[in-house]
Design a protein around this motif. Structure first.
Motif, PDB file in Angstrom:
ATOM      1  N   HIS A 290       0.738  -1.367   0.034  1.00 10.00           N
ATOM      2  CA  HIS A 290       0.005   0.182   0.063  1.00 10.00           C
ATOM      3  C   HIS A 290       0.879   1.155  -0.067  1.00 10.00           C
ATOM      4  CE1 HIS A 290      -3.204  -2.699   1.065  1.00 10.00           C
ATOM      5  NE2 HIS A 290      -2.640  -3.213   1.843  1.00 10.00           N
ATOM      6  N   PRO A 291       1.680   1.454  -1.043  1.00  7.10           N
ATOM      7  CA  PRO A 291       2.624   2.756  -1.200  1.00  7.10           C
ATOM      8  C   PRO A 291       2.115   3.947  -0.830  1.00  7.10           C
ATOM      9  CG  PRO A 291       2.260   1.665  -3.278  1.00  7.10           C
ATOM     10  CD  PRO A 291       1.579   0.655  -2.377  1.00  7.10           C
ATOM     11  N   ASP A 292       0.645   4.064  -1.134  1.00  5.86           N
ATOM     12  CA  ASP A 292      -0.156   5.427  -1.245  1.00  5.86           C
ATOM     13  C   ASP A 292      -1.074   5.375   0.119  1.00  5.86           C
ATOM     14  OD1 ASP A 292       1.668   6.213  -3.288  1.00  5.86           O
ATOM     15  OD2 ASP A 292       0.324   5.231  -4.670  1.00  5.86           O
ATOM     16  N   ASP A 293      -0.918   4.489   1.035  1.00  4.54           N
ATOM     17  CA  ASP A 293      -1.939   4.570   1.865  1.00  4.54           C
ATOM     18  C   ASP A 293      -1.293   4.043   3.302  1.00  4.54           C
ATOM     19  OD1 ASP A 293      -4.157   4.409   3.565  1.00  4.54           O
ATOM     20  OD2 ASP A 293      -5.370   2.666   2.199  1.00  4.54           O
ATOM     21  N   ASP A 294      -1.235   4.628   4.143  1.00  2.00           N
ATOM     22  CA  ASP A 294      -0.656   4.611   5.459  1.00  2.00           C
ATOM     23  C   ASP A 294      -1.497   3.806   6.387  1.00  2.00           C
ATOM     24  OD1 ASP A 294       1.879   5.366   4.952  1.00  2.00           O
ATOM     25  OD2 ASP A 294       1.742   7.204   6.058  1.00  2.00           O
ATOM     26  N   ALA A 295      -2.782   3.845   6.179  1.00  5.12           N
ATOM     27  CA  ALA A 295      -4.034   3.417   6.963  1.00  5.12           C
ATOM     28  C   ALA A 295      -3.867   1.657   7.363  1.00  5.12           C
ATOM     29  CB  ALA A 295      -5.435   3.280   6.332  1.00  5.12           C
ATOM     30  N   PRO A 296      -3.301   0.981   6.328  1.00 10.11           N
ATOM     31  CA  PRO A 296      -3.059  -0.608   6.602  1.00 10.11           C
ATOM     32  C   PRO A 296      -1.706  -0.805   7.474  1.00 10.11           C
ATOM     33  CG  PRO A 296      -3.564  -0.431   4.257  1.00 10.11           C
ATOM     34  CD  PRO A 296      -3.464   1.081   4.709  1.00 10.11           C
ATOM     35  N   LEU A 297      -0.826   0.190   7.301  1.00 12.18           N
ATOM     36  CA  LEU A 297       0.445   0.081   8.049  1.00 12.18           C
ATOM     37  C   LEU A 297       0.063   0.441   9.543  1.00 12.18           C
ATOM     38  CD1 LEU A 297       3.347  -0.135   8.500  1.00 12.18           C
ATOM     39  CD2 LEU A 297       3.641   2.123   7.730  1.00 12.18           C
ATOM     40  N   VAL A 298      -0.775   1.499   9.792  1.00 12.30           N
ATOM     41  CA  VAL A 298      -1.147   1.936  11.022  1.00 12.30           C
ATOM     42  C   VAL A 298      -1.916   0.869  11.729  1.00 12.30           C
ATOM     43  CG1 VAL A 298      -2.775   3.736  12.452  1.00 12.30           C
ATOM     44  CG2 VAL A 298      -1.045   4.353  10.443  1.00 12.30           C
ATOM     45  N   GLN A 299      -2.983   0.001  11.090  1.00 15.05           N
ATOM     46  CA  GLN A 299      -3.565  -0.926  11.680  1.00 15.05           C
ATOM     47  C   GLN A 299      -2.896  -1.833  11.964  1.00 15.05           C
ATOM     48  OE1 GLN A 299      -6.593  -2.083   8.810  1.00 15.05           O
ATOM     49  NE2 GLN A 299      -7.479  -3.861  10.282  1.00 15.05           N
TER      50      GLN A 299
END
Length: 334
Positions: A290-299
């Motif tokens: 998800h290079p353009d979306d930090d939401a999965p990383l935060v999750q």
């Protein structure tokens, strides 16, 4: 964003990040002499490290310590420090620090200070050139001492970390203490830890209890306990005659887990919630998929912190290294 609170109500405010598993030394308690290092493609890029650390800072991490291997052998690492300085400027990050073997400090001390680093920990177990060459296998003591000089000249506060090794540096207790005092350098002693296969080294033979070390200090100095706590493993005393602070990190004789506020990120994106447990969370897929979306990383970070254990189980009391971890310290970053 919701701050990072583990299942035992501990706020996670301290992230240690290994930026490389490579090192220009081969310290006998850390690595085997002929290490097989990770393919570079597996390592997080500097841009990915920036994104990962920035996500943690957005979740309340206030202290970032860069480790390795030897972090200063990572190509372009000063650009990463410069990038992290924006979080210092914004006030989101309170401290950016570094643990190093000192070999590259002569080159980079001024750059580190310019990036906002104000403190460095230097690993140094002996002031004897021959013994230094023996324990590091590849290291050169004069190079490290020049690095410490350069760090102090640049305005960096230096702390020495020494691993306590029976039959090796126990005879240098007062030499190291007095050398640090003469240079206004604090000193922390660390009990040798059961991490990784290091060949012929026997950690039970190496083990020097810090309770014995402290008793020996008290024979020469007035030792005053300090109430200072960092949320980490160190307990501190002051030597009244020199005014210096001495730390003791004793994972084997005293359990410090109840106040643990830290997690460790490897150079490949695995998050270890406890240095003394094998449980980890692989954050790299959430980062790279998800290079353009930090939401999965935060999750994924929140899910990892929810699995942080209460403590570790290092124990030498039964004459075997219970809780021994198969990975090397260089992989987790200390």
């Amino acid at each position: 964003m919701t701050p990072l609170i583990d299942p035992f109500a501990r706020a996670i405010t301290y992230l240690r990040v290994s930026v490389t598993d490579r090192c220009d030394f081969r310290c006998v308690y850390c690595m085997s002499e002929n290490m097989t290092f990770l393919p570079k493609a597996e390592l997080l890029s500097l841009e990915e490290l920036d994104r990962m650390c920035s996500a943690f800072i957005g979740l309340g991490v206030q202290k970032l310590r860069i480790t390795g291997g030897e972090p200063l052998v990572r190509k372009g690492i000063i650009t990463f420090f410069n990038a992290m300085s924006r979080h210092l400027d914004s006030g989101a990050l309170q401290e950016l620090t570094l643990t190093t073997n000192g070999s590259q400090l002569e080159r980079f001390a001024d750059d580190l200070h310019a990036a906002g680093v104000r403190r460095v920990n230097v690993s140094l177990d002996t002031l004897d050139q021959d013994k230094f060459a023996q324990i590091t296998r590849w290291g050169r003591l004069p190079q490290v001492l020049r690095g410490i000089d350069a760090a102090q000249a640049a305005g960096l506060r230096v702390k020495i970390n020494a691993v306590a090794l029976k039959g090796f540096n126990d005879c240098e207790l007062f030499t190291l203490t007095e050398w640090c005092a003469s240079r206004d350098i604090d000193l922390t002693w660390i009990e040798v830890m059961p991490m990784g296969d290091i060949g012929n080294e026997n950690r039970l033979d190496q083990y020097w209890a810090l309770s014995d070390l402290r008793t020996r200090l008290a024979e020469r100095y007035t030792v005053t306990d300090l109430a200072e706590r960092s949320g980490g493993p160190a307990r501190y005393v002051r030597l009244e005659e020199t005014g210096q602070k001495i730390g003791f990190i004793t994972p084997l004789t005293h359990n410090f887990c109840e106040s643990c506020n830290r997690v460790r990120l490897t150079c490949t994106g695995q998050l270890y919630m406890c240095l003394g447990q094998e449980d980890m969370a692989d954050l790299r897929p959430a980062l790279r998929n998800h290079p353009d979306d930090d939401a999965p990383l935060v999750q994924a970070i929140h899910a990892a912190i929810a699995a942080k254990p209460k403590g570790h189980d290092f124990d030498y009391s039964r004459q075997r290294a219970d809780g021994q971890m198969p990975r090397h310290m260089s992989h987790t970053g200390g």
